[in-house]
Structure formats: structure tokens, C-alpha cells
Design an enzyme around this catalytic site. Structure first.
Site, PDB file in Angstrom:
ATOM      1  N   PRO A 116      37.872   5.964 -46.162  1.00  0.00           N
ATOM      2  CA  PRO A 116      38.879   5.316 -45.309  1.00  0.00           C
ATOM      3  C   PRO A 116      38.411   5.193 -43.856  1.00  0.00           C
ATOM      4  CG  PRO A 116      39.934   6.888 -46.751  1.00  0.00           C
ATOM      5  CD  PRO A 116      38.443   7.110 -46.888  1.00  0.00           C
ATOM      6  N   TYR A 117      37.740   6.212 -43.356  1.00  0.00           N
ATOM      7  CA  TYR A 117      37.211   6.188 -41.991  1.00  0.00           C
ATOM      8  C   TYR A 117      36.159   5.090 -41.856  1.00  0.00           C
ATOM      9  CZ  TYR A 117      34.261   7.750 -38.089  1.00  0.00           C
ATOM     10  OH  TYR A 117      33.512   7.809 -36.946  1.00  0.00           O
ATOM     11  N   TYR A 118      35.213   5.051 -42.781  1.00  0.00           N
ATOM     12  CA  TYR A 118      34.166   4.035 -42.735  1.00  0.00           C
ATOM     13  C   TYR A 118      34.745   2.628 -42.873  1.00  0.00           C
ATOM     14  CZ  TYR A 118      30.001   6.939 -42.509  1.00  0.00           C
ATOM     15  OH  TYR A 118      29.010   7.778 -42.090  1.00  0.00           O
TER      16      TYR A 118
END
Length: 192
Positions: A116-118
Site C-alpha cells: 500500500p505504501y509503494y
């Protein structure tokens, strides 16, 4: 815009080059003598635009933090970045430097635990590249609080590694003060 606590080396760098951060979310920075305008990346674009009034360039260093839930990652790392781009454009600010994440442009290298961060970083970067802003995207490796060495490796597909925040600050300053850094995206790591 520095949206992270400014550490002493970074603050000194800004002062040496007569630069001031435009927006800081973390109030203790004010106590350290840094001129700041408080803003929240979850607020409407109009409020961010008000906070950016009079700013010449934006260095977006915000991040939701490693322990954040996926919702916060989307609100800060993606939507906060896109809203800041819109706020910059509303103020006629052309220069925008984005701190992304190592290999955010390469899905094959995304760690499962950080997808999700990437994804948030990847799509924020893509929106910046599609904008009419004069952009630079800096994709550092794992950030550390170690003292900077001033020795970094910059490239398109660097292997995983670490880099002190202080060295990232120097790279950002270089991006803002060196000709030829517009429309560039690169990884950055410490080197020996």
C-alpha cells in the site's frame, strides 16, 4: 515544503542557503526556531494553498510513517501529495521536488508488507510527472538517523540500501539549487 520534523543538520542546511520550510505538521519544530506555517495534508486544497502563499518551491517529504494504517498511507502519501501539487499550482509555484521511495517505479521490487505504501508513492509520483510542475523525484533507500556522510550513489535501478536523512536533505537542496534537475527521477543510497 518539509512536512517532517526538521533535524538540526537539515535546519542548518536551510539556513545556510536562506531557505525556509513552508509547511510543518509537527509543532515542536517551531520551538527550535524554524519559521513555520502549520497545515494538515488531510485538509482541503484551499487551506494548503493558503499555507503555500509566497513560497518559491516545494520539497514534499511527507510520509504517513511506518506504523500507519493503509488508510493514513493513502491520505498522506498519495492524496496529501496530490493536493499539495494542486496547492502549488494554485499559487503559481512551478518547482516541486518529491521524496518518494526506493524503486517505487518498479512494482517487481515492492515488499509485500509495504505494497500500500509503494502504491501510494508510485501513483503520487505518476501524478507529479503528468503535471505541469517542474518536478524532480528522489527515491531514497531506507532512511536512517545516522550522521550524513555526504557520499551518495544516484541512479535508475540501485540495489536496496540505506541512507541518512541528512544526506537526503543535501540531495534535495542540490535538486533545488542545481540546473538540469527538472524532469528527473532517481534512486539514492549511501555509498562507501
Amino acid at each position: 515544503m518539509f512536512n517532517h520534523a526538521i533535524q538540526t543538520p537539515t535546519r542548518q542546511l536551510l539556513q545556510q542557503h536562506n531557505l525556509q520550510p513552508a509547511i510543518l505538521r509537527i509543532e515542536p519544530v517551531i520551538e527550535k526556531g524554524v519559521e513555520a506555517r502549520l497545515a494538515d495534508l488531510e485538509e482541503p486544497v484551499a487551506q494548503l494553498a493558503d499555507a503555500l502563499a509566497g513560497v518559491d518551491a516545494v520539497a514534499f517529504t511527507a510520509g504517513s510513517g511506518g506504523g500507519s494504517c493503509d488508510d493514513k498511507t493513502l491520505l498522506v502519501d498519495l492524496d496529501g501529495a496530490v493536493k499539495t501539487m494542486a496547492a502549488a499550482q494554485a499559487n503559481g509555484i512551478k518547482r516541486f521536488v518529491m521524496v518518494s521511495a526506493w524503486q517505487a517505479s518498479n512494482r517487481e521490487n515492492w515488499a509485500d508488507a509495504l505494497k500500500p505504501y509503494y502504491a501510494a508513492k508510485h501513483y503520487a509520483d505518476r501524478e507529479l510527472m503528468r503535471s505541469d510542475l517542474e518536478w524532480t523525484i528522489v527515491r531514497p533507500g531506507a532512511l536512517t538517523d545516522d550522521k550524513g556522510t555526504g557520499r551518495v550513489d544516484i541512479g535508475e535501478h540501485l540495489p536496496a540500501g540505506k541512507i541518512p536523512r541528512e544526506d537526503v536533505a543535501h540531495v534535495l537542496l542540490g535538486c533545488l539549487t542545481t540546473d538540469g534537475m527538472v524532469d528527473k527521477a532517481f534512486d539514492v543510497m549511501s555509498t562507501d
